[in-house]
Design an enzyme around this catalytic site. Structure first.
Site, PDB file in Angstrom:
ATOM      1  N   LYS A  53       0.827  -1.217   0.000  1.00 50.86           N
ATOM      2  CA  LYS A  53       0.000   0.000   0.000  1.00 50.86           C
ATOM      3  C   LYS A  53       0.855   1.258   0.000  1.00 50.86           C
ATOM      4  O   LYS A  53       0.454   2.270  -0.558  1.00 50.86           O
ATOM      5  CB  LYS A  53      -0.966  -0.006   1.181  1.00 50.86           C
ATOM      6  CG  LYS A  53      -2.061  -1.042   0.997  1.00 50.86           C
ATOM      7  CD  LYS A  53      -3.366  -0.616   1.628  1.00 50.86           C
ATOM      8  CE  LYS A  53      -4.448  -1.603   1.227  1.00 50.86           C
ATOM      9  NZ  LYS A  53      -5.672  -1.487   2.020  1.00 50.86           N
ATOM     10  N   LYS A 104     -10.787  -4.545  -4.644  1.00 52.18           N
ATOM     11  CA  LYS A 104     -11.876  -3.572  -4.815  1.00 52.18           C
ATOM     12  C   LYS A 104     -11.515  -2.463  -5.792  1.00 52.18           C
ATOM     13  O   LYS A 104     -12.368  -1.867  -6.417  1.00 52.18           O
ATOM     14  CB  LYS A 104     -12.153  -2.873  -3.471  1.00 52.18           C
ATOM     15  CG  LYS A 104     -12.599  -3.763  -2.368  1.00 52.18           C
ATOM     16  CD  LYS A 104     -12.427  -3.071  -1.000  1.00 52.18           C
ATOM     17  CE  LYS A 104     -12.750  -4.047   0.111  1.00 52.18           C
ATOM     18  NZ  LYS A 104     -12.185  -3.711   1.399  1.00 52.18           N
ATOM     19  N   LYS A 134      -4.069 -10.387  -6.734  1.00 49.25           N
ATOM     20  CA  LYS A 134      -5.272 -10.651  -5.944  1.00 49.25           C
ATOM     21  C   LYS A 134      -6.453  -9.839  -6.486  1.00 49.25           C
ATOM     22  O   LYS A 134      -6.267  -8.700  -6.892  1.00 49.25           O
ATOM     23  CB  LYS A 134      -4.968 -10.224  -4.499  1.00 49.25           C
ATOM     24  CG  LYS A 134      -6.009 -10.568  -3.500  1.00 49.25           C
ATOM     25  CD  LYS A 134      -5.673  -9.975  -2.143  1.00 49.25           C
ATOM     26  CE  LYS A 134      -6.066  -8.501  -2.067  1.00 49.25           C
ATOM     27  NZ  LYS A 134      -6.158  -7.962  -0.703  1.00 49.25           N
TER      28      LYS A 134
HETATM   29  P1  TYM Z   1     -10.155  -6.327   3.512  1.00 50.61           P
HETATM   30  O1  TYM Z   1     -11.230  -5.320   3.727  1.00 50.61           O
HETATM   31  O2  TYM Z   1      -9.084  -6.007   2.540  1.00 50.61           O
HETATM   32  O3  TYM Z   1     -10.792  -7.700   3.057  1.00 50.61           O
HETATM   33  C1  TYM Z   1     -11.873  -8.285   3.769  1.00 50.61           C
HETATM   34  C2  TYM Z   1     -11.754  -9.778   3.849  1.00 50.61           C
HETATM   35  O4  TYM Z   1     -11.811 -10.359   2.551  1.00 50.61           O
HETATM   36  C3  TYM Z   1     -10.667 -11.122   2.300  1.00 50.61           C
HETATM   37  N1  TYM Z   1     -10.296 -10.936   0.890  1.00 50.61           N
HETATM   38  C4  TYM Z   1     -10.099 -11.927   0.028  1.00 50.61           C
HETATM   39  N2  TYM Z   1     -10.172 -13.262   0.174  1.00 50.61           N
HETATM   40  C5  TYM Z   1      -9.909 -14.016  -0.913  1.00 50.61           C
HETATM   41  N3  TYM Z   1      -9.569 -13.501  -2.118  1.00 50.61           N
HETATM   42  C6  TYM Z   1      -9.482 -12.164  -2.307  1.00 50.61           C
HETATM   43  N4  TYM Z   1      -9.149 -11.664  -3.501  1.00 50.61           N
HETATM   44  C7  TYM Z   1      -9.755 -11.311  -1.191  1.00 50.61           C
HETATM   45  N5  TYM Z   1      -9.762  -9.965  -1.028  1.00 50.61           N
HETATM   46  C8  TYM Z   1     -10.107  -9.755   0.263  1.00 50.61           C
HETATM   47  C9  TYM Z   1      -9.606 -10.590   3.248  1.00 50.61           C
HETATM   48  O5  TYM Z   1      -8.613 -11.544   3.527  1.00 50.61           O
HETATM   49  C10 TYM Z   1     -10.426 -10.245   4.462  1.00 50.61           C
HETATM   50  O6  TYM Z   1     -10.679 -11.403   5.234  1.00 50.61           O
HETATM   51  N6  TYM Z   1      -7.365  -5.741   7.580  1.00 50.61           N
HETATM   52  C11 TYM Z   1      -8.577  -6.329   7.066  1.00 50.61           C
HETATM   53  C12 TYM Z   1      -9.820  -5.841   7.769  1.00 50.61           C
HETATM   54  C13 TYM Z   1      -9.801  -5.985   9.249  1.00 50.61           C
HETATM   55  C14 TYM Z   1      -9.929  -7.179   9.982  1.00 50.61           C
HETATM   56  C15 TYM Z   1      -9.871  -6.809  11.350  1.00 50.61           C
HETATM   57  C16 TYM Z   1     -10.075  -8.518   9.624  1.00 50.61           C
HETATM   58  C17 TYM Z   1      -9.665  -4.981  10.154  1.00 50.61           C
HETATM   59  N7  TYM Z   1      -9.718  -5.471  11.393  1.00 50.61           N
HETATM   60  C18 TYM Z   1      -9.955  -7.752  12.342  1.00 50.61           C
HETATM   61  C19 TYM Z   1     -10.164  -9.456  10.648  1.00 50.61           C
HETATM   62  C20 TYM Z   1     -10.103  -9.076  11.988  1.00 50.61           C
HETATM   63  C21 TYM Z   1      -8.676  -6.004   5.606  1.00 50.61           C
HETATM   64  O7  TYM Z   1      -8.081  -5.093   5.109  1.00 50.61           O
HETATM   65  O8  TYM Z   1      -9.536  -6.765   4.905  1.00 50.61           O
END
Ligand code: TYM
Length: 333
Positions: free
Chosen positions: A117, A202, A199
């Site tokens: 990032k 969004k 990956k």
């Molecule tokens: P974020 O918002 O980027 O993604 C949300 C969840 O979706 C999963 N994910 C994917 N899984 C498979 N293939 C993909 N292409 C893909 N893109 C996203 C991510 O692994 C995630 O599970 N830091 C976290 C958010 C967060 C969080 C937490 C998660 C904040 N606090 C506490 C768990 C516990 C994040 O950026 O996810």
């Protein structure tokens, strides 16, 4: 007599930094729904994490509410789960600060997501982006979560959370439950349809499928999905990343195994395979899209869900925070 065994606890969250995608659905939400009866589950919309990169305020507000509607539309029952918005529970920021004092600069510098990032946002590498995993650790530890269901890309952050918890427990005696990441067998890493080396994210509209994409858009994206110059529908991540990704999506959408899917398309070219994957995803997402649209008409209901969620979350979070304050030597309020 009723069995009074305490259920294990789950915590997870998604950033409202973009519209929800098929990646988040398959890597995370699908499992949340599957686990909601067996565990006490707490799911968050992490708007404080989203502002680590610049957001348009109106879009952020819209997406946070839409994300709540999508959680419910995907099958998360607000009666069974705590659903809330991170910024409504100030204990996250409070514990985040404290845990930052138990986290090393070097540990945060090694985080893959930070490295990626900070390259993508080279003109705006904020302290928030750097300390992002500390806030994530606070999210998880406040609720004494046993399990954190996430996609593969978040495993490193959950491991750091464990390290921080272990360190704190080591200094002050047992305070935090050590969480375990739960990564799905199928769908842990859905790749971009336009570039299967990356990956699905969004921020890449053509390479990703949004939960709210209408059927014709989903079908177009799958028909255009990058594959290879061969014809066989076979799983081989190294040599056929595009086809392997589509097979993963197909299996995660239909519940079939890779062997079943390969057999189904054996002898058929990509011209048959790609639209079939598109169709499976359309059918998977149709009820989610329709139910989200319906829920978004009822703002009062969504408001009642996030208010009640924040109230319950605060109850749990404050107990942990008070314990932490006591242990580190803060005077009780
Ligand atoms: P974020 O918002 O980027 O993604 C949300 C969840 O979706 C999963 N994910 C994917 N899984 C498979 N293939 C993909 N292409 C893909 N893109 C996203 C991510 O692994 C995630 O599970 N830091 C976290 C958010 C967060 C969080 C937490 C998660 C904040 N606090 C506490 C768990 C516990 C994040 O950026 O996810």
């Amino acid at each position: 007599m009723e069995n009074q065994v305490q259920k294990k606890r789950i915590f997870s969250g998604i950033q409202p930094s973009g519209d929800l995608t098929l990646g988040s659905y398959m890597g995370a939400i699908k499992n949340w729904v599957a686990m909601q009866d067996e565990y006490e589950s707490i799911y968050c919309i992490v708007d404080m994490h989203a502002i680590t990169v610049r957001q348009n305020p109106a879009d952020l507000r819209r997406r946070a509410l839409e994300q709540l509607a999508q959680y419910i539309a995907c099958g998360l029952d607000p009666q069974k789960n705590i659903l809330f918005i991170q910024s409504h529970v100030p204990q996250h920021a409070e514990l985040g600060w404290i845990l930052g004092c138990y986290t090393q600069f070097g540990e945060l510098s090694r985080m893959t997501q930070f490295k990626q990032k900070s390259q993508q946002h080279a003109d705006n590498i904020t302290a928030g982006l750097f300390t992002y995993p500390v806030l994530m650790a606070a999210d998880i530890l406040l609720y004494q979560a046993d399990l954190v269901p996430v996609g593969a890309d978040q495993k490193q952050h959950v491991e750091l959370c464990r390290d921080i918890a272990q360190r704190f427990n080591g200094v002050y005696s047992d305070t935090f439950t050590l969480p375990v990441p739960f990564i799905p067998q199928m769908g842990a890493r859905i790749m971009s349809l336009g570039n299967p080396e990356n990956k699905m994210s969004k921020s890449d509209p053509e390479g990703c499928v949004y939960l709210m994409d209408p059927p014709e858009v989903i079908q177009r994206k799958f028909k255009r999905a990058v594959t290879d110059s061969e014809t066989a529908v076979k799983f081989d991540r190294e040599h056929k990343p595009g086809v392997s990704n589509l097979l993963t999506v197909y299996c995660a959408a239909t519940g079939k195994t890779l062997e079943e899917a390969e057999a189904e398309f054996s002898g058929q070219g990509y011209g048959v395979f790609k639209p079939a994957v598109g169709e499976a995803v359309i059918e998977l997402l149709r009820p989610v899209r329709e139910e989200t649209a319906r829920l978004l008409q009822d703002k009062a209901y969504l408001e009642s869900v996030y208010r009640e969620g924040a109230r319950k979350a605060q109850g749990i979070a404050q107990r942990t925070l008070a314990k932490v304050h006591r242990k580190i030597g803060f005077i009780a309020r």
